[in-house]
Design an enzyme around this catalytic site. Structure first.
Site, PDB file in Angstrom:
ATOM      1  N   CYS A 176       0.797  -1.218   0.208  1.00  0.00           N
ATOM      2  CA  CYS A 176      -0.227  -0.191  -0.002  1.00  0.00           C
ATOM      3  C   CYS A 176       1.279   1.132   0.112  1.00  0.00           C
ATOM      4  O   CYS A 176       0.606   2.379  -0.321  1.00  0.00           O
ATOM      5  CB  CYS A 176      -0.738   0.256   1.375  1.00  0.00           C
ATOM      6  SG  CYS A 176      -2.086  -1.164   1.071  1.00  0.00           S
ATOM      7  N   HIS A 225      -3.495   7.142   1.045  1.00  0.00           N
ATOM      8  CA  HIS A 225      -4.439   5.723   0.746  1.00  0.00           C
ATOM      9  C   HIS A 225      -5.581   5.377   1.030  1.00  0.00           C
ATOM     10  O   HIS A 225      -6.413   5.865   2.043  1.00  0.00           O
ATOM     11  CB  HIS A 225      -2.857   4.822   1.158  1.00  0.00           C
ATOM     12  CG  HIS A 225      -3.282   3.473   0.770  1.00  0.00           C
ATOM     13  ND1 HIS A 225      -3.705   3.243  -0.384  1.00  0.00           N
ATOM     14  CD2 HIS A 225      -3.554   2.601   2.026  1.00  0.00           C
ATOM     15  CE1 HIS A 225      -4.174   1.623  -0.193  1.00  0.00           C
ATOM     16  NE2 HIS A 225      -3.779   1.545   0.613  1.00  0.00           N
ATOM     17  N   ASN A 258     -10.407  -0.327  -2.593  1.00  0.00           N
ATOM     18  CA  ASN A 258      -8.605  -0.483  -2.041  1.00  0.00           C
ATOM     19  C   ASN A 258      -7.420  -1.143  -3.805  1.00  0.00           C
ATOM     20  O   ASN A 258      -7.915  -2.582  -3.533  1.00  0.00           O
ATOM     21  CB  ASN A 258      -8.140  -1.639  -0.674  1.00  0.00           C
ATOM     22  CG  ASN A 258      -6.733  -0.750  -0.596  1.00  0.00           C
ATOM     23  OD1 ASN A 258      -5.905  -0.124  -1.401  1.00  0.00           O
ATOM     24  ND2 ASN A 258      -6.077  -0.785   0.852  1.00  0.00           N
TER      25      ASN A 258
END
Length: 336
Positions: free
Chosen positions: A116, A263, A293
């Site tokens: 991530c 993020h 995501n």
């Protein structure tokens, strides 16, 4: 001489195939309300295999847009930094595939495996190459194909409802304009929590033939695992720390932030950070509602989208921040 680096071009690509929360009912027991309440996600993009999209192919599509917007050609790019946790092959990595797909000269290609926070790490790496004068224009890509490796069942729903596919790219270029571009980057890790968000196999510790030989339907080691509450708790703390570290390094205050691109892990995390830093809605850009995501692609997709919408203007202070598996986290402070 030390140079500055600036983002000269941005681009992103997401598959056309939209998968809504209601669509997921075909594979698992879930509901739109259940998913939105926990994550804020309404839909995500999953690759349709018939289109030929892969992690590298999506990255190349995003890269073409970024290079064109930078006013450059593929032959002007000196180096590639490619971030992903879902490469097309175990090895080699996606960076060399980009060199081939874009028919570039035999420039160097580096792969970053920081999940991530992969794009944050990649941007920092590229920034150092430019600041030292080694390269002039670097292509930085974040791309992910999650849908091919998710457990699309009730057992796996806590993870599988979260992730989407997509890619984003930035061209980082040399600049001699002082006080603008990438001001600083701040990177951290805490490996003792590696198993709280991981994919155990296939790996050299759990190789594919071994899994196939066992043929154990209860073996979930080759699907992603996440200790959701544990990750959430650490994410909100590390996000804040990384942002504050970046601001303090540049003698800035939270009031100086013009745009925060967090993020896109969970809308609740982003909202918590927004409230903590007392930022108005027009100073934070979230798109997890549409894309889920997308891991290493999430920051660059959101940054590109915010720029396309006119939310980022010349001289704005832009803060990028991410937290994810590893655990790894970091921030980048940019004067646009």
């Amino acid at each position: 001489m030390m140079y500055n680096s600036k983002i000269s071009g941005l681009g992103y690509y997401v598959p056309e195939n939209i998968v809504t929360n209601d669509d997921l009912k075909k594979w698992m027991e879930t509901s739109d309300e259940w998913i939105q309440e926990r994550t804020g996600i309404e839909e995500r993009r999953w690759i349709d295999p018939s289109t030929g999209d892969t992690t590298a192919v999506m990255g190349a599509k995003a890269a073409k847009i970024a290079i064109e917007r930078a006013g450059l050609t593929k032959d002007d790019i000196d180096f590639i930094v490619f971030a992903t946790l879902s490469p097309d092959m175990y090895f080699p990595g996606g960076g060399v595939q980009i060199q081939d797909l874009l028919e570039m000269p035999t420039i160097g290609a580096l792969d970053v495996r920081n999940q991530c926070s992969g794009f944050i790490y990649s941007l920092s790496v590229a920034d150092q190459f430019i600041k030292t004068g080694m390269y002039k224009n670097i292509l930085v890509i974040g791309s992910e194909n999650h849908s091919g490796g998710l457990e699309k069942s009730t057992r796996g729903r806590n993870v599988s409802v979260i992730f989407g596919d997509g890619a984003g790219a930035a061209v980082l270029s040399r600049s001699e304009e002082k006080g603008k571009g990438l001001l600083s980057s701040h990177l951290h890790s805490e490996g003792k929590h590696a198993k709280e968000l991981m994919l155990e196999g296939p790996s050299t510790q759990r190789w594919v033939p071994e899994i196939m030989a066992e043929n154990d339907p209860e073996d979930v080691s080759y699907y992603p695992y996440m200790n959701g509450q544990f990750v959430f708790k650490h994410a909100i703390g590390r996000f804040s720390e990384a942002i504050m570290e970046g601001l303090q390094a540049n003698q800035l205050q939270k009031e100086d932030i013009d745009m925060l691109i967090p993020h896109q892990a969970n809308l609740r995390i982003a909202q918590f950070i927004q409230k903590k830093f007392q930022l108005s809605d027009d100073k934070v850009h979230n798109n997890i509602m549409k894309y889920g995501n997308t891991t290493a692609a999430s920051v660059i997709i959101a940054l590109t989208e915010a720029w396309e919408l006119g939310k980022i203007k010349d001289n704005d202070l832009v803060v990028l921040a991410a937290f994810g598996s590893g655990f790894t986290w970091g921030s980048v402070i940019i004067r646009w």
